[in-house]
Design an enzyme around this catalytic site. Sequence first.
Site, short mmCIF file in Angstrom:
data_model
loop_
_atom_site.label_atom_id
_atom_site.label_comp_id
_atom_site.label_asym_id
_atom_site.label_seq_id
_atom_site.Cartn_x
_atom_site.Cartn_y
_atom_site.Cartn_z
N CYS A 1 38.90 -5.59 -168.65
CA CYS A 1 38.20 -5.47 -169.93
C CYS A 1 39.17 -5.73 -171.09
CB CYS A 1 37.61 -4.08 -170.09
SG CYS A 1 36.12 -3.79 -169.11
N GLU B 1 39.59 -3.98 -173.77
CA GLU B 1 40.28 -2.76 -174.20
C GLU B 1 41.51 -2.51 -173.33
OE1 GLU B 1 37.09 -3.18 -173.51
OE2 GLU B 1 35.81 -1.91 -174.74
N CYS C 1 37.03 2.29 -169.56
CA CYS C 1 37.83 2.04 -170.77
C CYS C 1 37.82 3.26 -171.70
CB CYS C 1 37.36 0.80 -171.49
SG CYS C 1 37.89 -0.70 -170.63
N ALA D 1 36.96 -14.88 -159.86
CA ALA D 1 35.88 -15.29 -158.95
C ALA D 1 35.29 -14.11 -158.19
CB ALA D 1 36.40 -16.35 -157.98
N ALA D 2 36.00 -13.01 -158.08
CA ALA D 2 35.48 -11.82 -157.40
C ALA D 2 34.77 -10.90 -158.39
CB ALA D 2 36.60 -11.08 -156.69
N ASN E 1 38.67 -9.84 -172.51
CA ASN E 1 38.30 -9.67 -171.11
C ASN E 1 38.68 -10.92 -170.32
OD1 ASN E 1 36.14 -10.80 -172.64
ND2 ASN E 1 34.60 -10.15 -171.17
N VAL E 2 39.18 -10.68 -169.11
CA VAL E 2 39.64 -11.75 -168.22
C VAL E 2 38.98 -11.55 -166.88
CG1 VAL E 2 41.66 -12.84 -167.15
CG2 VAL E 2 41.86 -11.85 -169.44
N1 THU Z 1 33.57 -5.84 -171.11
C1 THU Z 1 34.69 -5.57 -171.86
O1 THU Z 1 35.67 -6.33 -171.83
N2 THU Z 1 34.67 -4.48 -172.64
C2 THU Z 1 33.61 -3.65 -172.80
O2 THU Z 1 33.70 -2.72 -173.58
C3 THU Z 1 32.37 -3.88 -172.06
C4 THU Z 1 32.40 -4.98 -171.08
C5 THU Z 1 33.54 -7.06 -170.30
C6 THU Z 1 33.61 -6.91 -168.82
C7 THU Z 1 33.02 -8.24 -168.36
O3 THU Z 1 34.05 -9.23 -168.42
C8 THU Z 1 32.00 -8.56 -169.44
O4 THU Z 1 32.34 -7.75 -170.55
C9 THU Z 1 30.56 -8.29 -169.04
O5 THU Z 1 30.42 -7.06 -168.44
#
Ligand code: THU
Length: 138
Positions: A60, A62, A96, A53-54, A49-50
């Site tokens: 995500c 995935e 996702c 600031a917004a 996940n990246v």
């Molecule tokens: N997030 C993911 O990358 N994958 C998931 O399956 C659930 C949530 C991330 C989004 C955000 O960067 C952080 O987890 C918290 O919500």
Amino acid sequence: MAEKSKDLPDTELLAAAIAARANAYVPYSGYHVGAALRGKNGKIYTGVNVENAAYPEGTCAEAAAIAAMVLDGEREIAEVAVAGPEGAIITPCGGCRQKLREFSRATVAVHSCDPTGCKQTVTIGDLLPHAFSPEHLS
Ligand code: THU
């Protein structure tokens, strides 16, 4: 209920998702996620996940792994592992689930991991039942 994959979790895939977590860019949530997809071609594609600031804008893990797979020319997912923090049973968010379903049959296994290993295995069909999928448009 969707048919479950009888296969044991792919340990290499789990390890790839767990290792990827270390590189997540999560200055806002602090919630590290790693994802690993096994393509039908046998290759593993990873993502993290990246955030930005917004927040909650961001990508995500995935979605990042899917982008890496598609960039490589693969279009079919054979197995999925998602890794979150210790003790969590992380499952893909709603958006996702739809993104994974685009490239997965409903029977594809989705493993929820923490740094100690696999905590739960379900199928993409379990996560997104009665999905609107590419078959509807073909
Ligand atoms: N997030 C993911 O990358 N994958 C998931 O399956 C659930 C949530 C991330 C989004 C955000 O960067 C952080 O987890 C918290 O919500």
